[in-house]
Design a protein around this motif. Structure first.
Motif, PDB file in Angstrom:
ATOM      1  N   LEU A  24      28.709  10.017 -47.661  1.00  0.00           N
ATOM      2  CA  LEU A  24      29.695   9.069 -48.484  1.00  0.00           C
ATOM      3  C   LEU A  24      29.804   7.659 -47.416  1.00  0.00           C
ATOM      4  O   LEU A  24      29.621   6.646 -48.355  1.00  0.00           O
ATOM      5  CB  LEU A  24      31.230   9.768 -48.319  1.00  0.00           C
ATOM      6  N   LEU A  25      29.730   7.865 -46.299  1.00  0.00           N
ATOM      7  CA  LEU A  25      29.494   6.732 -45.283  1.00  0.00           C
ATOM      8  C   LEU A  25      28.335   6.070 -45.729  1.00  0.00           C
ATOM      9  O   LEU A  25      28.196   4.840 -45.764  1.00  0.00           O
ATOM     10  CB  LEU A  25      29.522   7.116 -43.906  1.00  0.00           C
ATOM     11  N   CYS A  26      27.293   6.601 -45.842  1.00  0.00           N
ATOM     12  CA  CYS A  26      26.049   6.045 -46.236  1.00  0.00           C
ATOM     13  C   CYS A  26      25.942   5.549 -47.600  1.00  0.00           C
ATOM     14  O   CYS A  26      25.351   3.994 -47.762  1.00  0.00           O
ATOM     15  CB  CYS A  26      24.894   7.043 -46.342  1.00  0.00           C
ATOM     16  N   ALA A  62      36.692   6.521 -45.717  1.00  0.00           N
ATOM     17  CA  ALA A  62      36.802   7.883 -45.933  1.00  0.00           C
ATOM     18  C   ALA A  62      35.644   8.552 -45.375  1.00  0.00           C
ATOM     19  O   ALA A  62      35.776   9.579 -44.827  1.00  0.00           O
ATOM     20  CB  ALA A  62      36.977   8.147 -47.423  1.00  0.00           C
ATOM     21  N   GLY A  63      34.679   8.072 -45.262  1.00  0.00           N
ATOM     22  CA  GLY A  63      33.317   8.770 -44.857  1.00  0.00           C
ATOM     23  C   GLY A  63      33.672   8.983 -43.382  1.00  0.00           C
ATOM     24  O   GLY A  63      33.408   9.961 -43.019  1.00  0.00           O
ATOM     25  N   VAL A  64      33.898   7.942 -42.718  1.00  0.00           N
ATOM     26  CA  VAL A  64      34.333   7.910 -41.285  1.00  0.00           C
ATOM     27  C   VAL A  64      35.231   9.009 -41.058  1.00  0.00           C
ATOM     28  O   VAL A  64      35.329   9.783 -40.099  1.00  0.00           O
ATOM     29  CB  VAL A  64      34.506   6.577 -40.661  1.00  0.00           C
ATOM     30  N   LEU A  65      36.459   8.765 -41.650  1.00  0.00           N
ATOM     31  CA  LEU A  65      37.549   9.809 -41.693  1.00  0.00           C
ATOM     32  C   LEU A  65      37.148  11.295 -41.599  1.00  0.00           C
ATOM     33  O   LEU A  65      37.325  12.090 -40.984  1.00  0.00           O
ATOM     34  CB  LEU A  65      38.704   9.528 -42.415  1.00  0.00           C
ATOM     35  N   LEU A  66      36.363  11.608 -42.784  1.00  0.00           N
ATOM     36  CA  LEU A  66      35.846  12.865 -42.962  1.00  0.00           C
ATOM     37  C   LEU A  66      34.836  13.390 -41.671  1.00  0.00           C
ATOM     38  O   LEU A  66      34.821  14.497 -41.416  1.00  0.00           O
ATOM     39  CB  LEU A  66      35.320  12.963 -44.362  1.00  0.00           C
ATOM     40  N   ILE A  67      34.052  12.584 -41.389  1.00  0.00           N
ATOM     41  CA  ILE A  67      33.166  13.070 -40.263  1.00  0.00           C
ATOM     42  C   ILE A  67      33.896  13.189 -39.198  1.00  0.00           C
ATOM     43  O   ILE A  67      33.589  14.346 -38.378  1.00  0.00           O
ATOM     44  CB  ILE A  67      32.153  11.820 -39.798  1.00  0.00           C
ATOM     45  N   LEU A  68      34.886  12.558 -38.849  1.00  0.00           N
ATOM     46  CA  LEU A  68      35.931  12.862 -37.646  1.00  0.00           C
ATOM     47  C   LEU A  68      36.806  13.936 -37.788  1.00  0.00           C
ATOM     48  O   LEU A  68      37.267  14.397 -36.959  1.00  0.00           O
ATOM     49  CB  LEU A  68      36.595  11.606 -37.164  1.00  0.00           C
ATOM     50  N   GLY A  69      37.066  14.104 -39.122  1.00  0.00           N
ATOM     51  CA  GLY A  69      37.970  15.372 -39.489  1.00  0.00           C
ATOM     52  C   GLY A  69      39.601  14.920 -39.233  1.00  0.00           C
ATOM     53  O   GLY A  69      40.673  15.797 -38.879  1.00  0.00           O
TER      54      GLY A  69
END
Length: 148
Positions: A24-26, A62-69
């Motif tokens: 998602l980040l990409c 959202a991609g960053v937040l999901l990567i970090l959990g």
């Protein structure tokens, strides 16, 4: 094999969340910065442009937040809705089925993100570290009734 699956599920959910977040980040960085690859139009979309810039911004954050959990369920919910809107707004008018309207990635992202709303962040996540997510419960042993 069957008894080991519940034990690794929370760990797998963490990996699944991080992979979906990275993809998602990409997608967001491609839309907003034309990096690591340029989007379909070959150019970056400004943050302020509606709807692409807004969607790209949501995908990036959202991609960053999901990567970090971190804020996993909320980030996944918002991103899932964004991808649903993208599908129905951009792809669905070009055909009824995702395979025919090039909307497969939007549909897959939408459902994967929706799954994370229900699955939560998994075992390895900042949400768990700061106490925003309840710890995974260990599977309870099955009580079997003996037949005499």
């Amino acid at each position: 094999m069957k008894s080991g699956i519940p034990a690794v599920t929370p760990w797998f959910v963490s990996v699944f969340r991080a992979v979906i977040g990275f993809l998602l980040l990409c997608h967001g960085t491609s839309t907003l910065f034309a990096w690591p690859v340029a989007p379909w139009n070959g150019a970056a979309t400004p943050f302020t442009e509606w709807p692409g810039g807004w969607a790209g911004s949501i995908e990036l954050v959202a991609g960053v937040l999901l990567i970090l959990g971190l804020f996993t369920r909320s980030a996944a919910f918002v991103a899932s809705g964004t991808l649903a809107v993208a599908y129905f707004w951009k792809h669905q008018p070009d055909g009824a089925l995702p395979i025919g309207n090039e909307g497969e990635s939007a549909v897959l992202f939408c459902w994967a993100l929706l799954a994370l709303v229900f699955l939560g962040p998994g075992r390895v996540a900042l949400d768990r570290l700061i106490g925003r997510s309840a710890p995974e419960r260990e599977p309870s042993p099955r009580i079997t009734e003996s037949v005499s």
